[in-house]
Design a protein around this motif. Structure first.
Motif, mmCIF file in Angstrom:
data_model
loop_
_atom_site.group_PDB
_atom_site.id
_atom_site.type_symbol
_atom_site.label_atom_id
_atom_site.label_comp_id
_atom_site.label_asym_id
_atom_site.label_seq_id
_atom_site.Cartn_x
_atom_site.Cartn_y
_atom_site.Cartn_z
ATOM 1 N N UNK A 6 32.073 56.042 -4.194
ATOM 2 C CA UNK A 6 32.142 55.067 -5.258
ATOM 3 C C UNK A 6 31.481 55.661 -6.503
ATOM 4 N N UNK A 7 32.048 55.345 -7.655
ATOM 5 C CA UNK A 7 31.457 55.816 -8.894
ATOM 6 C C UNK A 7 31.191 54.628 -9.803
ATOM 7 N N UNK A 8 30.315 54.857 -10.744
ATOM 8 C CA UNK A 8 30.027 53.832 -11.743
ATOM 9 C C UNK A 8 29.688 54.522 -13.046
ATOM 10 N N UNK A 9 29.825 53.790 -14.134
ATOM 11 C CA UNK A 9 29.495 54.362 -15.431
ATOM 12 C C UNK A 9 27.981 54.527 -15.520
ATOM 13 N N UNK A 10 27.558 55.732 -15.904
ATOM 14 C CA UNK A 10 26.134 56.025 -16.072
ATOM 15 C C UNK A 10 25.682 55.710 -17.484
ATOM 16 N N UNK A 11 26.448 56.209 -18.448
ATOM 17 C CA UNK A 11 26.139 55.881 -19.837
ATOM 18 C C UNK A 11 27.390 56.003 -20.690
ATOM 19 N N UNK A 12 27.310 55.364 -21.831
ATOM 20 C CA UNK A 12 28.363 55.476 -22.824
ATOM 21 C C UNK A 12 27.707 56.046 -24.071
ATOM 22 N N UNK A 13 28.181 57.203 -24.493
ATOM 23 C CA UNK A 13 27.672 57.851 -25.698
ATOM 24 C C UNK A 13 28.483 57.339 -26.881
ATOM 25 N N UNK A 14 27.782 56.810 -27.861
ATOM 26 C CA UNK A 14 28.437 56.246 -29.032
ATOM 27 C C UNK A 14 27.857 56.893 -30.283
ATOM 28 N N UNK A 15 28.614 57.754 -30.951
ATOM 29 C CA UNK A 15 28.125 58.393 -32.174
ATOM 30 C C UNK A 15 27.989 57.366 -33.305
ATOM 31 N N UNK A 16 26.876 57.428 -34.006
ATOM 32 C CA UNK A 16 26.623 56.511 -35.128
ATOM 33 C C UNK A 16 26.073 57.298 -36.315
ATOM 34 N N UNK A 17 26.327 56.839 -37.536
ATOM 35 C CA UNK A 17 25.813 57.547 -38.707
ATOM 36 C C UNK A 17 24.324 57.308 -38.943
ATOM 37 N N UNK A 18 23.788 56.174 -38.429
ATOM 38 C CA UNK A 18 22.389 55.815 -38.651
ATOM 39 C C UNK A 18 21.836 55.204 -37.371
ATOM 40 N N UNK A 19 21.053 55.990 -36.624
ATOM 41 C CA UNK A 19 20.535 55.549 -35.330
ATOM 42 C C UNK A 19 19.637 54.323 -35.491
ATOM 43 N N UNK A 20 18.769 54.319 -36.479
ATOM 44 C CA UNK A 20 17.858 53.191 -36.675
ATOM 45 C C UNK A 20 18.593 51.880 -36.900
ATOM 46 N N UNK A 21 19.611 51.900 -37.744
ATOM 47 C CA UNK A 21 20.396 50.690 -38.001
ATOM 48 C C UNK A 21 21.164 50.262 -36.754
ATOM 49 N N UNK A 22 21.686 51.222 -36.019
ATOM 50 C CA UNK A 22 22.430 50.893 -34.810
ATOM 51 C C UNK A 22 21.509 50.283 -33.753
ATOM 52 N N UNK A 23 20.308 50.831 -33.597
ATOM 53 C CA UNK A 23 19.345 50.274 -32.646
ATOM 54 C C UNK A 23 19.013 48.840 -33.041
ATOM 55 N N UNK A 24 18.737 48.605 -34.314
ATOM 56 C CA UNK A 24 18.419 47.255 -34.788
ATOM 57 C C UNK A 24 19.580 46.296 -34.512
ATOM 58 N N UNK A 25 20.800 46.738 -34.780
ATOM 59 C CA UNK A 25 21.977 45.895 -34.563
ATOM 60 C C UNK A 25 22.148 45.534 -33.095
ATOM 61 N N UNK A 26 22.202 46.532 -32.205
ATOM 62 C CA UNK A 26 22.449 46.259 -30.793
ATOM 63 C C UNK A 26 21.287 45.520 -30.134
ATOM 64 N N UNK A 27 20.082 45.754 -30.616
ATOM 65 C CA UNK A 27 18.929 45.011 -30.095
ATOM 66 C C UNK A 27 19.021 43.540 -30.484
ATOM 67 N N UNK A 28 19.335 43.275 -31.750
ATOM 68 C CA UNK A 28 19.409 41.893 -32.230
ATOM 69 C C UNK A 28 20.667 41.180 -31.735
ATOM 70 N N UNK A 29 21.816 41.837 -31.813
ATOM 71 C CA UNK A 29 23.084 41.190 -31.484
ATOM 72 C C UNK A 29 23.281 40.993 -29.983
ATOM 73 N N UNK A 30 22.871 41.975 -29.188
ATOM 74 C CA UNK A 30 23.130 41.915 -27.750
ATOM 75 C C UNK A 30 21.866 41.854 -26.898
ATOM 76 N N UNK A 31 20.710 41.957 -27.532
ATOM 77 C CA UNK A 31 19.453 41.900 -26.791
ATOM 78 C C UNK A 31 19.170 43.125 -25.951
ATOM 79 N N UNK A 32 19.764 44.269 -26.299
ATOM 80 C CA UNK A 32 19.529 45.490 -25.527
ATOM 81 C C UNK A 32 18.163 46.067 -25.866
ATOM 82 N N UNK A 33 17.379 46.357 -24.854
ATOM 83 C CA UNK A 33 16.066 46.957 -25.053
ATOM 84 C C UNK A 33 16.172 48.458 -25.248
#
Length: 92
Positions: free
Chosen positions: A1-28
């Motif tokens: 059996x396999x499962x997804x380990x991670x999804x790599x998502x390229x972004x132009x601004x890591x700080x803004x992306x972290x703030x967005x996904x943390x606030x919008x989806x609650x990802x730690x």
């Protein structure tokens, strides 16, 4: 059996992306290396945000899979090469 380990998502601004996904989806935040890279806790899979410096996919998202036996998984994928080619042709 396999499962997804991670999804790599390229972004132009890591700080803004972290703030967005943390606030919008609650990802730690599991780990952050400034504007280079951040790993967010998506439960069973990690959302890996790669800044331009760490983008190894040419700007395209990519998933990695956890498998019990790498050699067996590679063999199965190679046997399914015709299906992979079909998927790729639909993507282009």
């Amino acid at each position: 059996m396999s499962e997804i380990g991670n999804v790599l998502y390229p972004v132009p601004d890591v700080g803004k992306a972290v703030a967005f996904y943390s606030a919008a989806l609650g990802l730690g935040v599991k780990f952050q290396d400034g504007e280079r890279y951040a790993a967010l806790d998506g439960g069973r899979a990690t959302l890996a945000l790669a800044g331009p410096e760490e983008d190894v996919t040419g700007g395209k998202p990519a998933a990695s899979f956890k498998v019990a036996d790498v050699a067996q998984a590679v063999t199965a994928l190679r046997r399914s090469e015709e299906h992979t080619s079909e998927l790729q042709s639909h993507h282009d």
